[in-house]
Structures are given as structure tokens and as C-alpha cells.
Design a protein around this motif. Structure first.
Motif, PDB file in Angstrom:
ATOM      1  N   ILE A 114      28.396 -42.418 -18.410  1.00 11.56           N
ATOM      2  CA  ILE A 114      29.051 -43.213 -17.368  1.00 11.56           C
ATOM      3  C   ILE A 114      30.536 -42.890 -17.361  1.00 11.56           C
ATOM      4  O   ILE A 114      31.198 -42.952 -18.400  1.00 11.56           O
ATOM      5  CB  ILE A 114      28.826 -44.717 -17.611  1.00 11.56           C
ATOM      6  CG1 ILE A 114      27.321 -45.014 -17.700  1.00 11.56           C
ATOM      7  CG2 ILE A 114      29.460 -45.548 -16.502  1.00 11.56           C
ATOM      8  CD1 ILE A 114      26.999 -46.443 -18.083  1.00 11.56           C
TER       9      ILE A 114
ATOM     10  N   VAL B 173      33.598 -45.493 -12.917  1.00  9.14           N
ATOM     11  CA  VAL B 173      32.457 -46.388 -12.700  1.00  9.14           C
ATOM     12  C   VAL B 173      32.635 -47.673 -13.502  1.00  9.14           C
ATOM     13  O   VAL B 173      32.376 -48.781 -13.018  1.00  9.14           O
ATOM     14  CB  VAL B 173      31.139 -45.684 -13.083  1.00  9.14           C
ATOM     15  CG1 VAL B 173      29.964 -46.648 -12.959  1.00  9.14           C
ATOM     16  CG2 VAL B 173      30.909 -44.459 -12.211  1.00  9.14           C
TER      17      VAL B 173
ATOM     18  N   ASN C  74      35.548 -49.825 -11.938  1.00 12.08           N
ATOM     19  CA  ASN C  74      35.165 -50.415 -10.652  1.00 12.08           C
ATOM     20  C   ASN C  74      34.103 -51.495 -10.795  1.00 12.08           C
ATOM     21  O   ASN C  74      34.071 -52.464 -10.036  1.00 12.08           O
ATOM     22  CB  ASN C  74      34.642 -49.320  -9.704  1.00 12.08           C
ATOM     23  CG  ASN C  74      35.733 -48.364  -9.273  1.00 12.08           C
ATOM     24  OD1 ASN C  74      36.910 -48.709  -9.282  1.00 12.08           O
ATOM     25  ND2 ASN C  74      35.357 -47.141  -8.907  1.00 12.08           N
ATOM     26  N   SER C  75      33.233 -51.337 -11.774  1.00  6.20           N
ATOM     27  CA  SER C  75      32.116 -52.277 -11.928  1.00  6.20           C
ATOM     28  C   SER C  75      32.476 -53.499 -12.755  1.00  6.20           C
ATOM     29  O   SER C  75      31.900 -54.571 -12.571  1.00  6.20           O
ATOM     30  CB  SER C  75      30.918 -51.562 -12.567  1.00  6.20           C
ATOM     31  OG  SER C  75      30.493 -50.461 -11.780  1.00  6.20           O
TER      32      SER C  75
END
Length: 277
Positions: free
Chosen positions: A234, A238, A241-242
Motif C-alpha cells: 500500500i 493511499v 488519503n484513507s
């Protein structure tokens, strides 16, 4: 999923590890996300516990070829040694390590793109654990990705036993196996690559390591654990943002989790995957 020496194969099977601290094979980046072409694949990577004597005795068929120990290709290695000499410079730090079987130099580059990085300090005669890749530029040395102080003296004994165990696997075959390296049955090795703690002790070890981590590291680990990332892992973007975490918090958490051996880098220095116990 193969494992040996207590480390599952894609576990520390990050892409390479040159002296810059990034995981690269043969000095050039391999296995970019979604990329094709030749070169060493992710599945070819593994981590092997070794002694310094094994490093010094490793075979290299020709310059730039994969090193081999006990006839098996070696990509990334981990070992424990006592610091005999420290040579800090502006962008690198070089240690001379001794584990009782030999001495070797370990070089780690300091990331100049991170202004908050400070040149680490290591005390002479202290014990450290190294994760890195064997190099032969000018002379044989280890390009380290992670250098972690050893606080528990039992880790030194454990590592030497582990290195001996993996050595016996490659030279004698798995314990209880009927067909050497490919044996199955009641062997502690799995998938032709090593051994696995079938009693679940490794999972407890992971939980114990995580309990001592900071809140950002725990948040990052929890997100990664709940988000399948495949072999490529990952990416930093990512995660930010998550989770809403800042880039600084993610990088700090990643450094902490790397040091604990809970995650590993994959296609680049900002893409991680969880070490599966």
C-alpha cells in the motif's frame, strides 16, 4: 506462502536494498507497480538470517550476479553483530560489525530528502541488528536498509540458532521431510522455503511488538491490516488519503513499524506491506 528462519517469504521480500536504503535489485529499480518486463520478480526476493562468516563466504559467479549461500540465491539478509567501529559522515554512516564468526562493514545512507532525519549514533561494543543486501562494489560489504539496536541479549543467541537452523535446511533438508528441500510431512518448513511457527507464537510476537508502538504507527498498521494490498503493498498516498494521517505521521509510523519488523517495503521506499506471521 513460503517462510524460513521465522520470516515469511514475501515478509521481508522487499525489492532489493542498495546502499541508498531503498529496495533495489542489482542497483536498478525492479518491479515497479503494474510494470512488466524482465529482471528479478518480487517472488524471487526473500530474507535470510545469516552469520558474518556466511556473508564473507557467499559465492558470486560474476560481478553483479546474485550471491549464493549453501547453493541457494540470497537477496536480502539479516544478522546481529557487535559494533567495533563507527564512521559517521554527512550522508552516510558506516559500521564495522563482529558476530564472533567474522567482521564486515555495513553502510547506511541517510535520506537527505527528509530534513527531520538525524544522523543516528551507535555505541562501540553495542549490539545491533541489520536488515540489508550484500554488496561487492570495490569490496564486500552490506548496504543496510534498517539498523536497529538490540536491547535483549537473548536476541543474539536466538539469531545464531536461527541462522544455523536455516543453514541445515539448505544443506540437510527440512526436519522430518522426505525429499530434502521439498519435503513436507511434519516439517517445520513450509512451501519449500523455510519454517513456520504453527503454534501461533509469531502472531503473539506481532501483537506484543505493536503494543509498544506509537498511536500513528498503530493506526497505520490497523489500516494496512484491514486493507488487502497484495504483494505490491500500500502506497503512502493511499494511507494518507484513507486515514487522514499526515505524510509526516505516516513516514514516522512506517519507520517505527519497519524497525519492529512488522512491515516491509516493496516496490519503493513509500510502499509497504505487512509481514504476515
Amino acid at each position: 506462502m513460503s517462510a524460513y528462519g521465522g520470516y515469511s517469504k514475501p515478509a521481508y521480500g522487499a525489492q532489493g536494498g542498495d546502499d541508498s536504503g531503498g529496495f533495489f535489485a542489482g542497483g536498478s529499480q525492479q518491479g515497479s507497480q503494474g510494470g512488466g518486463g524482465g529482471g528479478k520478480s518480487y517472488q524471487d526476493e526473500s530474507l535470510r538470517p545469516v552469520t558474518i562468516k556466511q556473508i564473507l563466504d557467499a559465492e558470486e559467479a560474476y560481478a553483479g550476479a546474485d550471491f549464493k549461500i549453501d547453493g541457494s540465491p540470497v537477496t536480502q539478509i539479516t544478522f546481529v553483530g557487535q559494533v567495533r567501529n563507527v564512521n559517521p559522515q554527512q550522508t552516510t554512516i558506516t559500521l564495522k560489525l563482529d558476530d564472533g564468526t567474522g567482521q564486515i562493514e555495513v553502510k547506511k545512507w541517510i535520506d537527505g530528502d527528509r530534513p527531520d532525519d538525524a544522523l543516528p549514533t551507535y555505541e562501540v561494543d553495542s549490539q545491533v541488528r541489520i536488515w540489508g543486501r550484500l554488496k561487492s562494489f570495490n569490496k564486500r560489504h552490506v548496504g543496510a536498509h534498517v539498523i536497529r539496536p538490540v536491547s535483549d541479549p537473548n536476541e543474539v543467541n536466538y539469531h545464531l540458532l536461527e541462522a544455523a537452523y536455516v543453514h541445515l535446511y539448505f544443506t540437510k533438508g527440512p526436519l522430518g521431510g522426505a525429499n530434502g528441500a521439498n519435503g513436507e510431512g511434519d516439517s517445520m518448513f513450509v512451501d519449500g522455503g523455510g519454517y513456520n511457527d504453527q503454534a501461533g507464537g509469531n502472531a503473539s510476537q506481532a501483537n506484543s511488538k505493536l503494543s509498544g508502538c506509537s498511536a500513528p504507527a498503530k493506526k497505520m498498521f490497523t489500516f494496512m491490516n484491514d486493507t488487502p494490498g497484495g504483494n505490491e503493498g500500500i502506497h503512502l498516498n493511499v494511507i494518507t488519503n484513507s486515514t487522514g494521517m499526515s505524510v509526516r505521521d505516516v513516514l514516522t509510523g512506517a519507520d517505527e513499524l519497519l524497525g519492529q519488523g512488522l512491515i516491509y517495503t516493496t516496490v519503493d521506499d513509500e510502499t509497504w506491506a505487512i509481514l504476515e506471521y
